[in-house]
Design an enzyme around this catalytic site. Sequence first.
Site, PDB file in Angstrom:
ATOM      1  N   SER A 220       0.749  -1.293   0.043  1.00  0.00           N
ATOM      2  CA  SER A 220      -0.009  -0.114   0.005  1.00  0.00           C
ATOM      3  C   SER A 220       0.950   1.175  -0.029  1.00  0.00           C
ATOM      4  O   SER A 220       0.346   2.359  -0.390  1.00  0.00           O
ATOM      5  CB  SER A 220      -0.825   0.040   1.122  1.00  0.00           C
ATOM      6  OG  SER A 220      -0.193   0.152   2.316  1.00  0.00           O
ATOM      7  N   HIS A 248      -5.659  -4.379  -0.612  1.00  0.00           N
ATOM      8  CA  HIS A 248      -5.565  -3.145  -1.920  1.00  0.00           C
ATOM      9  C   HIS A 248      -5.650  -3.909  -3.243  1.00  0.00           C
ATOM     10  O   HIS A 248      -4.954  -3.136  -4.179  1.00  0.00           O
ATOM     11  CB  HIS A 248      -4.083  -2.396  -1.704  1.00  0.00           C
ATOM     12  CG  HIS A 248      -4.219  -1.515  -0.766  1.00  0.00           C
ATOM     13  ND1 HIS A 248      -5.003  -0.231  -0.516  1.00  0.00           N
ATOM     14  CD2 HIS A 248      -3.704  -1.617   0.682  1.00  0.00           C
ATOM     15  CE1 HIS A 248      -4.672   0.437   0.640  1.00  0.00           C
ATOM     16  NE2 HIS A 248      -3.981  -0.437   1.356  1.00  0.00           N
ATOM     17  N   LYS A 279     -12.129  -1.314   2.696  1.00  0.00           N
ATOM     18  CA  LYS A 279     -11.725  -0.373   1.650  1.00  0.00           C
ATOM     19  C   LYS A 279     -12.390  -0.312   0.417  1.00  0.00           C
ATOM     20  O   LYS A 279     -13.592   0.334   0.196  1.00  0.00           O
ATOM     21  CB  LYS A 279     -10.091  -0.934   1.382  1.00  0.00           C
ATOM     22  CG  LYS A 279      -9.312  -0.650   2.590  1.00  0.00           C
ATOM     23  CD  LYS A 279      -7.845  -1.165   2.187  1.00  0.00           C
ATOM     24  CE  LYS A 279      -7.001  -0.487   3.425  1.00  0.00           C
ATOM     25  NZ  LYS A 279      -6.268  -1.649   4.087  1.00  0.00           N
TER      26      LYS A 279
HETATM   27  C1  LIG Z   1      -5.952  -2.023   5.431  1.00  0.00           C
HETATM   28  C2  LIG Z   1      -5.192  -3.225   5.627  1.00  0.00           C
HETATM   29  C3  LIG Z   1      -5.134  -4.016   6.615  1.00  0.00           C
HETATM   30  C4  LIG Z   1      -6.180  -3.717   7.546  1.00  0.00           C
HETATM   31  O1  LIG Z   1      -7.455  -4.026   7.248  1.00  0.00           O
HETATM   32  P1  LIG Z   1      -8.611  -3.583   8.173  1.00  0.00           P
HETATM   33  O2  LIG Z   1      -9.734  -4.205   7.670  1.00  0.00           O
HETATM   34  O3  LIG Z   1      -8.663  -1.919   8.217  1.00  0.00           O
HETATM   35  O4  LIG Z   1      -8.446  -4.088   9.413  1.00  0.00           O
HETATM   36  C5  LIG Z   1      -4.567  -5.280   6.508  1.00  0.00           C
HETATM   37  N1  LIG Z   1      -3.528  -5.468   5.515  1.00  0.00           N
HETATM   38  C6  LIG Z   1      -3.314  -4.643   4.405  1.00  0.00           C
HETATM   39  C7  LIG Z   1      -2.508  -4.800   3.455  1.00  0.00           C
HETATM   40  C8  LIG Z   1      -4.117  -3.282   4.463  1.00  0.00           C
HETATM   41  O5  LIG Z   1      -3.636  -2.586   3.596  1.00  0.00           O
END
Ligand SMILES: *Cc1c(COP(=O)(O)O)cnc(C)c1O
Length: 432
Positions: A220, A248, A279
């Site tokens: 990310s 992502h 997301k």
């Molecule tokens: C955002 C993210 C997480 C965490 O996800 P949440 O559901 O917000 O806890 C885990 N791994 C990656 C690669 C992320 O970008």
Amino acid sequence: MALFASRFAGGSTVRGLAARCFSCTSGTFSSASEPARQQFEEILGKNLEDIEAAGTWKTERVITSRQANSVHVSGVSKPVLNFCANNYLGLSSHQDVIGAAQRALDTHGAGLSSVRFICGTQDIHMDLERKIAEFHSREAAILYASCFDANAGLFEVMLTPEDAVLSDELNHASIIDGIRLCKAQKQRYNHMDMEDLENKLAAVKSSSRMRLIVTDGVFSMDGDVAPLVKIMELAKKYEALVFIDECHATGFLGKTGRGTEEYLGIRSEVDIINSTLGKALGGAAGGYTCGPASLCTLLRQKSRPYLFSNSLPPPVVASASKVFDLLMHDSSLSERVSSNTELFRRRMTEAGFKIMGDNHPICPVWLGDARLASEFSDEMLKRGIYVIGFSFPVVPKGKARIRVQLSAVHSTEDVNRCVDAFIEIGKEKNVI
Ligand SMILES: *Cc1c(COP(=O)(O)O)cnc(C)c1O
């Protein structure tokens, strides 16, 4: 308390908020030990000063509207174009998604007041897990309150000291924490360095029962895509399992949004996928593990964040479920985000900016210096563009950037306005 409040009073950011919170409780709260409390305040104050001095202070701007292409930010008179949400498909404010959540409030309530195995499993939780498995063409899925939890709860259940885990050094913090909790032999390989991964696989081959390669599908901070083709080759050669975190990628990467495998044109061979509902998939909350049915069954029995944390609230489950209905048959949103990405990357590169990563809607605009990144993003906000500078400790020291994220809700005009503002400020600050 006074120390904290006076030092940071007047800030328009979290510091201001913190100061206000402190002052509003100061009349009623007193510590059992004033010396302990005093010492604590001094230690906290020192920590905060260090962050400030390093130029890595992260401010939280307050949004007073829905998440959308344009948002209202507290203290800013006009709405600003938002280029820093993970709202890749624009589904956070999609009318059908909101409608599904509203109906679920009526039919299934606001919350379960229970973990899944006591009385926190509803029909809609089971439905959503089936849809997730179907979307990814896997046997089964299991929901968590977040993907952070899914990552925290997986490795300890799967791996013992007899096993080995090989993890990319830039994997997400939650993967790092999850691996810390397990007792497997741990190997960290250099970021996307397949020679290093191969050497480490060779080193643990004879001393381990199972080997698990662990990688983010998309990283990310840099917007780069894991070299999954090569990883699958190595997995075959060294008889290893493969795990990817698709936070992502799920919903928008690849032609139909199936993620990194589809983007790279490889068959569904990854053994375990973790991803988030927070997301692209509606943006509320929740995460999941998707893979072999027997693994999901075992996680239901033993995974600590699943067993000891509350069930996902019905409106969240229903909104995510609606998202999968929308995505199952329609890839127009992922096509839209990818054409916006192409436009942004092309124009910015032509203007002389260095955009990191692969052809992903995460477009980190390289700046290097932390202070420059933070001042640059402040200037952008003045021109009605909401972007955020990322610096240490979120990214390595000296590698600050502004991470722009494109979405299917941006119009071509939105994207052009963002690029124009970058060019204007970039010239002012001698970046281009
Ligand atoms: C955002 C993210 C997480 C965490 O996800 P949440 O559901 O917000 O806890 C885990 N791994 C990656 C690669 C992320 O970008």
